[in-house]
Scaffold this motif. Structure first.
Motif, PDB file in Angstrom:
ATOM      1  N   LEU A 168       2.709   7.852   5.102  1.00  0.00           N
ATOM      2  CA  LEU A 168       2.661   7.912   6.471  1.00  0.00           C
ATOM      3  C   LEU A 168       3.924   7.624   7.451  1.00  0.00           C
ATOM      4  O   LEU A 168       4.101   8.559   8.009  1.00  0.00           O
ATOM      5  N   LEU A 169       4.766   7.426   6.758  1.00  0.00           N
ATOM      6  CA  LEU A 169       6.427   7.068   7.124  1.00  0.00           C
ATOM      7  C   LEU A 169       7.178   8.179   6.435  1.00  0.00           C
ATOM      8  O   LEU A 169       7.800   8.957   7.903  1.00  0.00           O
TER       9      LEU A 169
ATOM     10  N   LEU B 286       2.080   9.752  16.501  1.00  0.00           N
ATOM     11  CA  LEU B 286       0.819   9.669  15.929  1.00  0.00           C
ATOM     12  C   LEU B 286       0.523   8.802  14.295  1.00  0.00           C
ATOM     13  O   LEU B 286      -0.247   8.013  14.908  1.00  0.00           O
ATOM     14  N   PHE B 287       1.454   9.170  14.018  1.00  0.00           N
ATOM     15  CA  PHE B 287       1.128   8.753  12.841  1.00  0.00           C
ATOM     16  C   PHE B 287       1.487   7.050  12.516  1.00  0.00           C
ATOM     17  O   PHE B 287       0.136   5.903  11.563  1.00  0.00           O
TER      18      PHE B 287
ATOM     19  N   ALA C  73       0.600  -1.714  -0.035  1.00  0.00           N
ATOM     20  CA  ALA C  73      -0.103   0.069   0.168  1.00  0.00           C
ATOM     21  C   ALA C  73       0.528   1.092   0.039  1.00  0.00           C
ATOM     22  O   ALA C  73       1.590   1.214   0.748  1.00  0.00           O
ATOM     23  N   ARG C  74       0.533   2.186  -1.097  1.00  0.00           N
ATOM     24  CA  ARG C  74       1.413   3.148  -0.822  1.00  0.00           C
ATOM     25  C   ARG C  74       0.925   4.104  -0.389  1.00  0.00           C
ATOM     26  O   ARG C  74       1.860   5.632   0.432  1.00  0.00           O
TER      27      ARG C  74
ATOM     28  N   GLY D 273       4.025  -0.502  14.457  1.00  0.00           N
ATOM     29  CA  GLY D 273       4.533   0.785  14.722  1.00  0.00           C
ATOM     30  C   GLY D 273       5.685   1.010  15.216  1.00  0.00           C
ATOM     31  O   GLY D 273       5.867   2.282  15.434  1.00  0.00           O
ATOM     32  N   ALA D 274       7.120   0.326  15.670  1.00  0.00           N
ATOM     33  CA  ALA D 274       7.982  -0.069  16.637  1.00  0.00           C
ATOM     34  C   ALA D 274       8.969   0.482  15.544  1.00  0.00           C
ATOM     35  O   ALA D 274       9.232   1.500  15.508  1.00  0.00           O
ATOM     36  N   ALA D 275       8.075   0.113  13.996  1.00  0.00           N
ATOM     37  CA  ALA D 275       9.460   0.475  12.953  1.00  0.00           C
ATOM     38  C   ALA D 275       9.928   1.553  12.483  1.00  0.00           C
ATOM     39  O   ALA D 275      10.477   2.677  12.652  1.00  0.00           O
ATOM     40  N   PHE D 276       7.932   2.365  12.068  1.00  0.00           N
ATOM     41  CA  PHE D 276       8.107   3.631  11.831  1.00  0.00           C
ATOM     42  C   PHE D 276       8.519   5.096  12.899  1.00  0.00           C
ATOM     43  O   PHE D 276       8.856   5.486  12.705  1.00  0.00           O
TER      44      PHE D 276
END
Lengths: 174, 247
Positions: free
Chosen positions: A20-21, A69-70, A14-15, A113-116
């Motif tokens: 978001l990243l 938040l993202f 998904a783009r 979420g952790a990776a982000f």
């Protein structure tokens, strides 16, 4: 494990994930990048003694954790997107035991979420370092500032993600 | 021992006060195309959703080879489903949409290009499904249903949105599938179209089965449409008189 792999593919195909990243990197870097400027003028209106104390400089690094938040939005999209796109039917046909689907999604939301947070906080810490370079009077951060920031970033995202998840479940059950 | 692969046993599904399916009993045999026919709102989709574990019956069962869908070990290897309500992620390509499913079902990825070729979508494999026509989406749905090379195919209104060429193609496809000894249950309200496609029919109206059997015995000399109208009107008249008598 299959379901986790499927969720992983949903994420990387998904783009919106990359959008978001980028947004989370931008927000975290901006937060951390402008804080030295704000704090260098802080004496006037906050009674803080500029950037001369380690504790104050630590808050600059702390700002690098602010894009959680993202990561939460990402987790919400993992679930809500299925219903919006109508792919939930295909998912439940492949895995009729729905609790397994939810488990895989929860696990993927936690990992992603952790990776982000690691990526956005990592880049923002570098930004903070560069921004602080413009202020020779700035004190050195305490030894654990960077580690603390990364830990805070991870804890923040997992706690608030958990909260968002509970809220979603609450409304889904209605 | 019954040879049926799909069985509805006193299946009843109630949504609040609405009785969507009422005491449906039917057996579907392999090697044939069975039409599941009835007007809009007759309960066809609801019955199929119960069969596929997407809705839970209020009472009774809908079983695949004697087992509830949710208890099947590898559901996509047993049953393929083409459903109206199924969607695809608009931002993903056809191939990516299918690879999400192969991952979830533990099917090897090489199958994706095979099924895309089967439904003649190879040229559009790398395109985002956002730009797909309704007909292309139906083909992609069919491709998704075929991923596990199932012995049973369940289709809900598959002809919707298909042009005449697409319908002829689908008919040929289903015929070949049935001739391989597999089971096909296809719902539709397009009777004229179905007459040339199906071997057996199950006709339902207002959630209740009106008639079931092979098409020749149901239709006789007329058309499926005639038979259907006659049967549903008779059914309606009798139910009207019975409720009228009660008042």
């Amino acid at each position: 494990m299959n379901l986790f792999k499927s969720e992983w593919r949903k994420l990387i195909y998904a783009r919106s994930t990359y959008g978001l990243l980028l947004a989370s990197i931008a927000l975290a870097s901006l937060s951390a990048g402008v804080t030295p400027y704000v704090l260098s003028h802080a004496r006037r209106f906050m009674g803080v003694d500029g950037l001369s104390q380690s504790a104050i400089v630590d808050t600059v690094y702390g700002k690098a954790a602010s894009a959680y938040l993202f990561a939460i939005i990402l987790g919400v999209l993992l679930m809500a997107g299925e219903f919006r796109q109508g792919t939930a039917v295909a998912t439940f046909l492949a895995a009729p035991k729905r609790s397994r689907v939810f488990l895989a999604k929860a696990a993927m939301a936690a990992v992603a979420g952790a990776a982000f947070q690691l990526i956005s906080a990592g880049i923002a810490i570098v930004t903070a370092k560069i921004a602080l370079g413009f202020y020779p009077e700035a004190a050195a951060p305490s030894d654990t500032a960077i580690l603390d920031t990364i830990l805070a970033a991870l804890i923040l995202v997992q706690c608030s993600r958990w909260l968002a998840w509970q809220l979603a479940l609450y409304f889904a059950a209605r | 021992m019954s040879t049926s692969t799909i069985s509805f046993n006193q299946l009843t599904k109630r949504y609040g006060k609405q009785l969507a399916v009422n005491n449906l009993n039917a057996e579907i045999t392999p090697g044939a195309i069975t039409g599941f026919l009835g007007p809009n709102g007759a309960g066809k989709s609801t019955a199929l959703r119960c069969l596929l574990g997407l809705a839970s019956p209020t009472s009774g069962t809908a079983l695949i080879k004697g087992v509830a869908y949710s208890e099947l070990e590898h559901p996509l290897h047993q049953v393929g489903a083409v459903l109206d309500s199924r969607g695809f992620h608009a931002g993903l390509t056809a191939r990516q949409n299918l690879k999400v499913i192969t991952a979830a079902a533990g099917i090897k990825d090489s199958r994706v290009d095979e099924v895309l070729e089967l439904v003649e979508l190879t040229d559009a494999a790398g395109k985002r499904t956002k730009g797909f026509s309704l007909g292309m989406k139906q083909r992609l749905s069919l491709a998704a249903a075929l991923l596990g090379d199932p012995q049973i195919l369940v289709l809900d209104e598959p002809a919707n949105g298909l042009d005449p060429i697409g319908i002829a193609w689908l008919r040929g496809f289903l015929r070949k599938f049935a001739d391989e000894g597999r089971t096909i249950l296809v719902s539709s309200h397009q009777l004229a179209e179905m007459q040339h496609t199906v071997d057996d029919v199950i006709i339902i109206n207002h959630g209740e089965m009106i008639v079931a059997g092979d098409i020749k015995s149901v239709v006789g000399d007329g058309t499926l449409e005639d038979a259907f109208l006659k049967l549903t009107l008779k059914n309606q008249a009798s139910s009207n008189s019975s409720t009228g008598g009660g008042k």
